[in-house]
Design an enzyme around this catalytic site. Structure first.
Site, PDB file in Angstrom:
ATOM      1  N   PRO A  10       0.724  -1.433  -0.153  1.00 39.25           N
ATOM      2  CA  PRO A  10       0.065  -0.133  -0.209  1.00 39.25           C
ATOM      3  C   PRO A  10       0.818   1.152   0.152  1.00 39.25           C
ATOM      4  CG  PRO A  10      -0.660  -1.297   1.404  1.00 39.25           C
ATOM      5  CD  PRO A  10       0.814  -1.774   0.507  1.00 39.25           C
ATOM      6  N   GLU A  11       0.661   2.277  -0.887  1.00 45.35           N
ATOM      7  CA  GLU A  11       1.717   3.996  -0.630  1.00 45.35           C
ATOM      8  C   GLU A  11       0.865   4.540  -0.838  1.00 45.35           C
ATOM      9  OE1 GLU A  11       4.046   4.710  -4.028  1.00 45.35           O
ATOM     10  OE2 GLU A  11       4.269   2.595  -4.665  1.00 45.35           O
TER      11      GLU A  11
END
Ligand SMILES: [Zn+2]
Length: 279
Positions: A10-11
């Site tokens: 996840p960014e």
């Protein structure tokens, strides 16, 4: 049944879209209990029963942390390498990879995290040592007012490392992870191996704009698919970005048709167009 490829890490845009997916619904909810599964990256830091009866006042984001403000202190949540959050009125029985249920009178916020690099930490305040240990090295927020081109250029001038790695380090500006760093550098026409200190003021300005553009677009696209995202049974929705370079090694550049190249920098794969992006 087909095997699922591991989801990418996840960014910032995924974390921001996650925040938007439940922030309004959980704000004002009263906690009935916090149930933890297998150990996560760090211990909770408080007796879980102390959280019962407290209200969740708001959900904020700092870098890739979600901050749930409570009546007393806050919870810091991190998705780690593989985590996802899902808030629903009713959750099915917890599976082997569900490691946190925050039960409230409006629904249960569940952390699904197969690799368990995620975190759920309580701190008495955002300024407390417990919270600052996690937050104090974070650079400015790219999508907030504090991120300006002149300060960004001044900070880059102090770094001799390649610009891609300086962006990934996250201490100048947070949340520009592997995908978005490659994309922003393409948009700015800057070779990922260029030393940060060598980037001129006009190029730093272009990169500043590119970072904002790439992250904003990802949040928007995630936001527009929010319905699917929320109903995805706890699996993180990844946005089908029309990547310019990321994951496109050997394919023609969308601008000049030169084959996209990939190199490894600091154990992460970087993609760039050797013609459009100048050292
Ligand atoms: Zn090109």
């Amino acid at each position: 049944m087909a095997l699922r490829a591991p989801a990418p890490m996840p960014e910032l845009p995924e974390v921001e879209v996650t925040r938007r997916s439940f922030a309004d619904r959980i704000a004002g909810a009263v906690i009935g209990g916090l149930h933890l599964g297998k150990p996560l990256r760090w211990p909770l830091g408080v007796e879980a029963r102390n959280l019962s009866g407290q209200r969740v006042r708001a959900v904020r984001r700092r870098g890739k942390y979600l901050l749930l403000d409570l009546d007393d202190g806050l919870l810091l949540l991190h998705l780690g390498m593989s985590g996802s959050l899902n808030f629903a009125p009713q959750q099915p029985a917890a599976g082997p990879h569900d490691h946190m249920d925050l039960v409230t009178d409006r629904g249960t916020l569940r952390l699904h995290d197969p690799r368990r690099f995620g975190a759920v930490v309580w701190a008495p305040s955002e300024d407390s040592p417990q919270a600052q240990k996690l937050l104090d090295h974070l650079g400015v927020e790219p999508l907030a007012g504090g991120f300006d081109a002149a300060s960004f250029h001044a900070a880059l001038r102090q770094r001799s490392a390649p610009i891609k790695q300086v962006l990934l380090a996250g201490d100048i500006v947070v949340g520009v992870g592997n995908i978005y760093a490659s994309e922003a550098l393409f948009l700015a026409g800057i070779r990922p191996t260029t030393r940060a200190s060598k980037i001129s003021r006009p190029r730093a300005r272009r990169l500043h704009e590119a970072i904002i553009a790439v992250l904003s677009r990802a949040v928007e696209q995630g936001g527009s698919s929010l319905r699917d995202f929320v109903s995805a049974e706890g699996k993180t929705g990844y946005f089908q970005l029309e990547a310019a370079v990321y994951g496109r090694a050997g394919q023609p550049c969308r601008v000049c048709a030169t084959p996209i190249r990939s190199i490894v920098q600091g154990q992460r794969t970087t993609f760039f167009c050797p013609a459009c992006q100048k050292p």
